[in-house]
Design an enzyme around this catalytic site. Structure first.
Site, PDB file in Angstrom:
ATOM      1  N   LYS A 110      32.896  35.769  36.344  1.00 26.09           N
ATOM      2  CA  LYS A 110      33.961  34.875  37.107  1.00 26.09           C
ATOM      3  C   LYS A 110      33.145  33.907  37.687  1.00 26.09           C
ATOM      4  O   LYS A 110      32.524  33.994  38.824  1.00 26.09           O
ATOM      5  CB  LYS A 110      34.709  35.749  37.865  1.00 26.09           C
ATOM      6  CG  LYS A 110      36.045  35.133  38.300  1.00 26.09           C
ATOM      7  CD  LYS A 110      36.831  35.992  39.090  1.00 26.09           C
ATOM      8  CE  LYS A 110      38.150  35.345  39.671  1.00 26.09           C
ATOM      9  NZ  LYS A 110      39.298  36.007  40.206  1.00 26.09           N
ATOM     10  N   GLU A 136      30.774  37.820  39.853  1.00 23.82           N
ATOM     11  CA  GLU A 136      31.311  36.958  40.193  1.00 23.82           C
ATOM     12  C   GLU A 136      30.327  36.229  41.395  1.00 23.82           C
ATOM     13  O   GLU A 136      30.572  36.253  42.693  1.00 23.82           O
ATOM     14  CB  GLU A 136      32.804  37.263  40.955  1.00 23.82           C
ATOM     15  CG  GLU A 136      33.569  35.827  41.548  1.00 23.82           C
ATOM     16  CD  GLU A 136      34.857  36.062  41.864  1.00 23.82           C
ATOM     17  OE1 GLU A 136      35.601  35.385  42.376  1.00 23.82           O
ATOM     18  OE2 GLU A 136      35.119  37.406  42.169  1.00 23.82           O
TER      19      GLU A 136
END
Length: 295
Positions: free
Chosen positions: A213, A176
């Protein structure tokens, strides 16, 4: 790795519920839920309140595998129970929802326009414990604050370095590297980020699987090619400070990109709501995020 869970994450319809608020973000999450900071005496009581909120969400009738593929948990949540089952076991055995664990320890100070992850001590021990708790994958966050090539390269290199260790342990890492949605050069930062991601993917062993993400891109469809890489199980999007309505609208312009929302998911929930009101508010939220994720 659980092959059934891997297939669900790769091909299933739905989105990921992010329930991984940690010590730093829990007070804000509780405040939005209607619980003020003077409601707890110490961190243990705060986490008790957070677990009660998460449990209420997870046990709500609409929180099920019809719309939700997976849920991201905070480390303490992994060791807590719901109806006598560890949270991950409750999610998978009772709801058919894949359990994922947040493993990062927060952000380092800003340098070169980015915030790297702080060191993750005893990561291998955490991964071993996660496997004991039947966790499928992990998530770790760092943040890009400007389109700085050197800083973005450092972020991507760090994410991949730790991600490879997680994958070697038999778990699927979610990388992420968030791009702050408020920065003026967001689109340029996303271009630099994607280039560095693609370069790192080329170096991975053929059997390494991971997920990403990412912030919803400025340019619709920007991550479409990334989704086709054989290493990539799924690309999911964070809400990043957008309201649920804004995030859903932007998400729906990106086919194949699915939500992994936290604040946007719990928007409108309140501790004082009746069970009927709470369940309806959450059901409406889940349905709207689901519809945006399958377009």
């Amino acid at each position: 790795m659980n092959q059934t869970q891997l297939n669900r994450m790769k091909d299933g319809l739905g989105f990921i519920a992010a329930l991984d608020q940690s010590g730093g973000s829990s007070p804000k999450a509780l405040a939005r839920y209607g619980i003020k900071e003077d409601s707890w005496k110490d961190e243990d009581e705060m986490f008790d309140l957070m677990h009660a909120m998460r449990t209420r969400m997870i046990k709500s009738p609409s929180f099920n595998a019809d719309r939700i593929l997976a849920a991201i948990l905070f480390e303490q949540t992994m060791d807590r129970t719901i109806d006598g089952l560890y949270t991950a076991d409750y999610l998978w055995e009772k709801e058919g929802i894949v359990p994922i664990l947040k493993v990062d320890k927060g952000l380092a100070p800003l340098e070169d326009g980015v915030q790297l992850m702080k060191p993750i001590p005893d990561l291998q021990k955490t991964l071993d414990h996660a496997k004991e708790r039947h966790i499928f994958g992990t998530k770790m966050r760092s943040v890009i604050k400007e389109a700085n090539p050197e800083g973005i390269k450092k972020i991507v290199d760090q994410q991949f370095e730790i991600g490879k260790q997680i994958a070697a342990a038999g778990l699927v890492p979610i990388l992420e590297p968030e791009v702050d949605i408020r920065i003026p050069d967001k689109e340029k930062a996303e271009e630099l980020l994607l280039k560095d991601i693609e370069e790192n993917l080329k170096k991975l062993p053929a059997d390494t699987k991971l997920m990403f993400k990412l912030s919803i891109p400025t340019k619709p469809g920007f991550y479409s090619e990334l989704m086709k890489d054989p290493h990539v199980v799924r690309v999911v999007a964070l809400s990043g400070g957008y309201s649920r309505e804004e995030a859903n609208q932007m998400l729906s312009q990106n086919p194949g990109l699915i939500a992994s929302f936290s604040r946007a998911l719990s928007e409108g929930l309140n501790v004082a709501q009746s069970e009927e009101e709470f369940d309806q508010t959450l059901a409406d939220s889940i349905e709207s995020i689901y519809q945006a994720s399958i377009k």
